[in-house]
Write a protein that holds these residues in place. Structure first.
Motif, PDB file in Angstrom:
ATOM      1  N   ALA A 232       5.145 -10.602  -3.305  1.00  0.00           N
ATOM      2  CA  ALA A 232       4.909  -9.251  -3.842  1.00  0.00           C
ATOM      3  C   ALA A 232       5.892  -8.935  -4.965  1.00  0.00           C
ATOM      4  CB  ALA A 232       5.033  -8.224  -2.723  1.00  0.00           C
ATOM      5  N   MET A 233       7.170  -9.260  -4.759  1.00  0.00           N
ATOM      6  CA  MET A 233       8.162  -9.017  -5.802  1.00  0.00           C
ATOM      7  C   MET A 233       7.872  -9.869  -7.034  1.00  0.00           C
ATOM      8  SD  MET A 233      12.254  -9.850  -5.859  1.00  0.00           S
ATOM      9  CE  MET A 233      11.851 -11.584  -6.130  1.00  0.00           C
ATOM     10  N   SER A 234       7.493 -11.117  -6.829  1.00  0.00           N
ATOM     11  CA  SER A 234       7.202 -12.008  -7.953  1.00  0.00           C
ATOM     12  C   SER A 234       6.053 -11.476  -8.794  1.00  0.00           C
ATOM     13  CB  SER A 234       6.868 -13.414  -7.443  1.00  0.00           C
ATOM     14  OG  SER A 234       7.953 -13.965  -6.735  1.00  0.00           O
ATOM     15  N   ARG A 235       5.062 -10.860  -8.148  1.00  0.00           N
ATOM     16  CA  ARG A 235       3.931 -10.290  -8.880  1.00  0.00           C
ATOM     17  C   ARG A 235       4.381  -9.141  -9.784  1.00  0.00           C
ATOM     18  NH1 ARG A 235      -1.695 -10.071  -5.656  1.00  0.00           N
ATOM     19  NH2 ARG A 235      -1.818 -12.250  -5.034  1.00  0.00           N
TER      20      ARG A 235
ATOM     21  N   LEU B 109      11.462  -4.525  -5.548  1.00  0.00           N
ATOM     22  CA  LEU B 109      10.052  -4.158  -5.684  1.00  0.00           C
ATOM     23  C   LEU B 109       9.892  -2.643  -5.812  1.00  0.00           C
ATOM     24  CD1 LEU B 109       6.977  -4.696  -5.483  1.00  0.00           C
ATOM     25  CD2 LEU B 109       7.245  -4.727  -3.005  1.00  0.00           C
ATOM     26  N   LEU B 110      10.572  -1.898  -4.954  1.00  0.00           N
ATOM     27  CA  LEU B 110      10.469  -0.442  -4.980  1.00  0.00           C
ATOM     28  C   LEU B 110      10.952   0.137  -6.314  1.00  0.00           C
ATOM     29  CD1 LEU B 110      11.819   0.451  -1.410  1.00  0.00           C
ATOM     30  CD2 LEU B 110       9.441   0.450  -2.160  1.00  0.00           C
ATOM     31  N   ILE B 111      12.116  -0.304  -6.768  1.00  0.00           N
ATOM     32  CA  ILE B 111      12.693   0.223  -8.008  1.00  0.00           C
ATOM     33  C   ILE B 111      11.788  -0.073  -9.203  1.00  0.00           C
ATOM     34  CG2 ILE B 111      14.631  -0.004  -9.618  1.00  0.00           C
ATOM     35  CD1 ILE B 111      16.402  -0.545  -7.129  1.00  0.00           C
ATOM     36  N   LEU B 112      11.294  -1.303  -9.285  1.00  0.00           N
ATOM     37  CA  LEU B 112      10.454  -1.695 -10.415  1.00  0.00           C
ATOM     38  C   LEU B 112       9.134  -0.926 -10.428  1.00  0.00           C
ATOM     39  CD1 LEU B 112      10.966  -5.569 -10.578  1.00  0.00           C
ATOM     40  CD2 LEU B 112      11.917  -3.815 -12.075  1.00  0.00           C
ATOM     41  N   CYS B 113       8.540  -0.729  -9.253  1.00  0.00           N
ATOM     42  CA  CYS B 113       7.277   0.013  -9.192  1.00  0.00           C
ATOM     43  C   CYS B 113       7.457   1.460  -9.650  1.00  0.00           C
ATOM     44  CB  CYS B 113       6.707  -0.031  -7.772  1.00  0.00           C
ATOM     45  SG  CYS B 113       5.932  -1.599  -7.347  1.00  0.00           S
ATOM     46  N   VAL B 114       8.533   2.093  -9.205  1.00  0.00           N
ATOM     47  CA  VAL B 114       8.775   3.492  -9.561  1.00  0.00           C
ATOM     48  C   VAL B 114       9.023   3.639 -11.063  1.00  0.00           C
ATOM     49  CG1 VAL B 114      10.376   5.427  -9.307  1.00  0.00           C
ATOM     50  CG2 VAL B 114       9.599   4.164  -7.284  1.00  0.00           C
ATOM     51  N   ILE B 115       9.825   2.707 -11.625  1.00  0.00           N
ATOM     52  CA  ILE B 115      10.154   2.810 -13.051  1.00  0.00           C
ATOM     53  C   ILE B 115       8.977   2.387 -13.933  1.00  0.00           C
ATOM     54  CG2 ILE B 115      11.638   1.877 -14.876  1.00  0.00           C
ATOM     55  CD1 ILE B 115      13.892   1.780 -12.853  1.00  0.00           C
ATOM     56  N   ALA B 116       8.277   1.342 -13.537  1.00  0.00           N
ATOM     57  CA  ALA B 116       7.193   0.821 -14.374  1.00  0.00           C
ATOM     58  C   ALA B 116       5.946   1.693 -14.313  1.00  0.00           C
ATOM     59  CB  ALA B 116       6.856  -0.609 -13.963  1.00  0.00           C
ATOM     60  N   TYR B 117       5.606   2.163 -13.106  1.00  0.00           N
ATOM     61  CA  TYR B 117       4.340   2.900 -12.948  1.00  0.00           C
ATOM     62  C   TYR B 117       4.535   4.417 -12.869  1.00  0.00           C
ATOM     63  CZ  TYR B 117       2.215  -1.642 -12.047  1.00  0.00           C
ATOM     64  OH  TYR B 117       1.762  -2.935 -12.159  1.00  0.00           O
ATOM     65  N   LYS B 118       5.789   4.863 -12.807  1.00  0.00           N
ATOM     66  CA  LYS B 118       6.119   6.290 -12.816  1.00  0.00           C
ATOM     67  C   LYS B 118       5.375   7.056 -11.712  1.00  0.00           C
ATOM     68  CE  LYS B 118       7.352   6.161 -17.688  1.00  0.00           C
ATOM     69  NZ  LYS B 118       7.180   4.689 -17.820  1.00  0.00           N
ATOM     70  N   LYS B 119       4.462   7.966 -12.069  1.00  0.00           N
ATOM     71  CA  LYS B 119       3.784   8.781 -11.057  1.00  0.00           C
ATOM     72  C   LYS B 119       2.919   7.946 -10.106  1.00  0.00           C
ATOM     73  CE  LYS B 119       3.596  12.992 -13.878  1.00  0.00           C
ATOM     74  NZ  LYS B 119       2.694  14.008 -14.512  1.00  0.00           N
ATOM     75  N   LYS B 120       2.451   6.828 -10.587  1.00  0.00           N
ATOM     76  CA  LYS B 120       1.623   5.956  -9.736  1.00  0.00           C
ATOM     77  C   LYS B 120       2.473   4.959  -8.944  1.00  0.00           C
ATOM     78  CE  LYS B 120      -2.469   6.089 -12.736  1.00  0.00           C
ATOM     79  NZ  LYS B 120      -3.439   5.254 -13.508  1.00  0.00           N
ATOM     80  N   GLY B 121       3.792   5.091  -9.047  1.00  0.00           N
ATOM     81  CA  GLY B 121       4.690   4.136  -8.418  1.00  0.00           C
ATOM     82  C   GLY B 121       4.496   3.986  -6.920  1.00  0.00           C
ATOM     83  N   LEU B 122       4.281   5.126  -6.227  1.00  0.00           N
ATOM     84  CA  LEU B 122       4.118   5.063  -4.769  1.00  0.00           C
ATOM     85  C   LEU B 122       2.863   4.276  -4.393  1.00  0.00           C
ATOM     86  CD1 LEU B 122       5.099   8.728  -3.808  1.00  0.00           C
ATOM     87  CD2 LEU B 122       6.510   6.672  -3.701  1.00  0.00           C
ATOM     88  N   ASP B 123       1.767   4.561  -5.084  1.00  0.00           N
ATOM     89  CA  ASP B 123       0.516   3.855  -4.809  1.00  0.00           C
ATOM     90  C   ASP B 123       0.635   2.374  -5.144  1.00  0.00           C
ATOM     91  OD1 ASP B 123      -0.655   6.208  -3.988  1.00  0.00           O
ATOM     92  OD2 ASP B 123      -1.503   6.671  -5.960  1.00  0.00           O
ATOM     93  N   GLU B 124       1.272   2.067  -6.270  1.00  0.00           N
ATOM     94  CA  GLU B 124       1.399   0.675  -6.685  1.00  0.00           C
ATOM     95  C   GLU B 124       2.313  -0.106  -5.744  1.00  0.00           C
ATOM     96  OE1 GLU B 124      -0.230  -0.972  -8.916  1.00  0.00           O
ATOM     97  OE2 GLU B 124      -1.361   0.788  -9.592  1.00  0.00           O
ATOM     98  N   THR B 125       3.325   0.562  -5.212  1.00  0.00           N
ATOM     99  CA  THR B 125       4.201  -0.099  -4.240  1.00  0.00           C
ATOM    100  C   THR B 125       3.398  -0.575  -3.043  1.00  0.00           C
ATOM    101  OG1 THR B 125       6.104   1.252  -4.872  1.00  0.00           O
ATOM    102  CG2 THR B 125       6.186   0.203  -2.714  1.00  0.00           C
ATOM    103  N   THR B 126       2.584   0.318  -2.503  1.00  0.00           N
ATOM    104  CA  THR B 126       1.735  -0.051  -1.365  1.00  0.00           C
ATOM    105  C   THR B 126       0.778  -1.172  -1.740  1.00  0.00           C
ATOM    106  OG1 THR B 126       1.834   2.223  -0.543  1.00  0.00           O
ATOM    107  CG2 THR B 126       0.090   0.817   0.330  1.00  0.00           C
ATOM    108  N   SER B 127       0.220  -1.086  -2.935  1.00  0.00           N
ATOM    109  CA  SER B 127      -0.724  -2.105  -3.390  1.00  0.00           C
ATOM    110  C   SER B 127      -0.078  -3.482  -3.452  1.00  0.00           C
ATOM    111  CB  SER B 127      -1.274  -1.722  -4.765  1.00  0.00           C
ATOM    112  OG  SER B 127      -2.112  -2.729  -5.276  1.00  0.00           O
ATOM    113  N   TYR B 128       1.147  -3.545  -3.969  1.00  0.00           N
ATOM    114  CA  TYR B 128       1.839  -4.838  -4.063  1.00  0.00           C
ATOM    115  C   TYR B 128       2.189  -5.387  -2.676  1.00  0.00           C
ATOM    116  CZ  TYR B 128       2.316  -4.895  -9.146  1.00  0.00           C
ATOM    117  OH  TYR B 128       2.064  -4.976 -10.488  1.00  0.00           O
ATOM    118  N   PHE B 129       2.588  -4.493  -1.771  1.00  0.00           N
ATOM    119  CA  PHE B 129       2.861  -4.946  -0.405  1.00  0.00           C
ATOM    120  C   PHE B 129       1.599  -5.517   0.238  1.00  0.00           C
ATOM    121  CE2 PHE B 129       6.825  -2.256  -0.143  1.00  0.00           C
ATOM    122  CZ  PHE B 129       7.660  -3.306   0.182  1.00  0.00           C
ATOM    123  N   ILE B 130       0.484  -4.837   0.049  1.00  0.00           N
ATOM    124  CA  ILE B 130      -0.782  -5.311   0.627  1.00  0.00           C
ATOM    125  C   ILE B 130      -1.134  -6.688   0.081  1.00  0.00           C
ATOM    126  CG2 ILE B 130      -3.282  -4.907   0.674  1.00  0.00           C
ATOM    127  CD1 ILE B 130      -2.653  -1.900   0.779  1.00  0.00           C
TER     128      ILE B 130
END
Length: 465
Positions: free
Chosen positions: A78-81, A283-304
């Motif tokens: 997930a982090m590598s993605r 993974l959490l930090i990168l998702c929040v910074i890269a996707y901003k408002k969508k960071g929470l959703d994208e975090t879950t998506s990458y974990f899945i």
């Protein structure tokens, strides 16, 4: 030795042979493994209904034993993605492209780095630390993903784990069982470790280069084609300044993990957990910074996606792992106490039974220690049988009047090379999963080099004694 070999033991041997035949013929082993579990359960309990339940319980046991590995692989993937999607990996791998310029340099550089890190922190965290960063570099240099997996696997789970010079977990177990100082076993193992390592890696590299010339090995991992296709695309989610910042921050974070492992004496599962936890926060930090408002959703998506990959890789492995776990402590947990009172587990019983049948000459002692070590490694641990080979090394060394430390070291090397992660498919999953190659294909690739290495090492041990 007071070991009773029953029908259960012989049935286990029959199904091991069938599984090996299936693997060699590139046939799926799931069906034969499940049938083997059911037959062993039925012979042990005599209850048809509980035998059916035993198959399910064996799966639960296997998943429980493998869960930490599934988790670390899923999180690392997930982090590598995220690193690939944001383009950070492009910046991270730039310095290594100056060193790894061709397949030969890629294979040996990755292997030696893996061996050194594994000596200090064991192979599992080393795979996580190296794989995600060096795999893209090696592929660009022309080394197939399967070659990267072989290098990490043979140098880490093979050379480093079987020698264990720094942490000394393996030699201490065998030395205690043999009644020897741990230093004696380590000293005796050095020429054997060198022989095994040089021969096995050289043969493996020769076969790899041969097949690369024939064009029979795909350059990228193809065990999960959808993952590979998705990873090919990166998006403009971060500025170049941000990419450079995180390209520096992430290696520093993992270096701090290494420092923490040394300071707090974290080994094995604890070290792997530290690497896994660090990967989660990255993974959490990168998702929040890269996707901003969508960071929470994208975090879950990458974990899945990471967990989907992890369980997809482990799916074919669980049935065969469940079968082999019956050979050791898993039998009691899954089926109950249905073995003879003197039993130490099916696999160890077979090893001790073999040792009791052979005459005690130097030649037979050396061959037997290698054979018993390899047999006890079939449970996929590598460590479960090394106390047995230590005891046998003491027994045989006393009988022939010499070579106890060498015999003990030889059995240790055979057990860990087979069971510690170079031949048993579920034990080499970390390297296979990081490189997106089939663990069964990796096991087949390792089979001939490891066998040749064991034969040569056994001959060298004979001359040393």
């Amino acid at each position: 030795m007071g070991i009773e070999i029953t029908a259960l033991h012989w049935i286990y041997v029959v199904f091991i042979m069938l599984i090996i035949i299936f693997m060699v013929r590139r046939l799926d082993t799931t069906l034969i493994s499940i049938v083997g579990i059911f037959v062993i359960a039925f012979v042990a309990t005599g209850d048809f209904v509980s035998s059916i339940g035993g198959v399910f319980n064996s799966f639960i046991y296997a998943i429980t034993e493998l869960l930490s590995t599934i988790l670390i692989i899923s999180i690392i993937v997930a982090m590598s993605r995220v690193l690939t999607k944001t383009g950070i990996n492009e910046v991270m791998i730039a310095p290594f492209t100056k060193i790894i310029k061709n397949p030969t340099l890629g294979f040996w550089t990755i292997g030696i780095l893996m061996m050194i890190i594994s000596w200090f922190f064991w192979p599992s965290p080393a795979v996580a630390l190296l794989g995600a960063v060096l795999l893209p570099v090696a592929i660009r240099a022309g080394l197939p993903a399967l070659g990267v997996a072989m290098a990490m696997n043979l140098f880490g789970h093979g050379i480093a784990l079987s020698s264990d010079f720094i942490i000394q977990g393996a030699p201490k177990l065998t030395a205690d069982a043999a009644g020897l100082p741990v230093g004696d076993v380590i000293s005796a193992s050095i020429p054997l470790v060198i022989t095994m390592g040089v021969v096995t890696t050289a043969v493996a590299f020769y076969f790899l280069k041969r097949d690369m010339k024939r064009g029979t090995i795909p350059l990228v991992g193809t065990y999960d084609n959808s993952t590979e296709q998705e990873l090919e695309q990166s998006e403009n989610l971060l500025s170049m300044t941000q990419k450079k910042f995180f390209a520096l921050l992430i290696p520093v974070a993992f270096v701090l993990d290494v420092v923490a492992m040394a300071i707090f004496d974290l080994q094995g599962g604890d070290a792997t957990a530290l690497v896994g936890g660090t990967s989660v926060f990255i993974l959490l930090i990168l998702c929040v910074i890269a996707y901003k408002k969508k960071g929470l959703d994208e975090t879950t998506s990458y974990f899945i996606k990471g967990f989907q990959f992890g369980f997809k890789v482990f799916g074919p492995v669980i049935p065969i792992a469940a079968f082999f776990y019956l050979g050791d402590a898993g039998f009691l947990t899954i089926l109950g106490n249905h073995l003879p009172e003197t039993s130490h587990g099916i696999v160890n019983d077979l090893g001790m039974g073999l040792a009791a049948l052979v005459p005690l000459t130097t030649e037979i002692a050396v061959v037997t220690l290698t054979g018993v070590g390899a047999i006890t490694g079939l449970d996929g641990s590598g460590f479960s049988g090394i106390s047995l080979v230590g005891s046998l090394g003491n027994l045989f060394g006393t009988a022939i009047g010499e070579g106890t430390a060498t015999l003990t070291a030889l059995g240790q090397i055979a057990a860990i090379w087979v069971g510690g992660g170079t031949l048993v498919p579920w034990a080499l999953i970390p390297a296979a999963a990081i490189c997106n190659v089939s663990p069964f294909e990796l096991a087949r690739r390792n089979l001939v080099p490891v066998i040749i290495g064991l034969i040569v090492t056994t001959i060298v041990a004979l001359f040393i004694i």
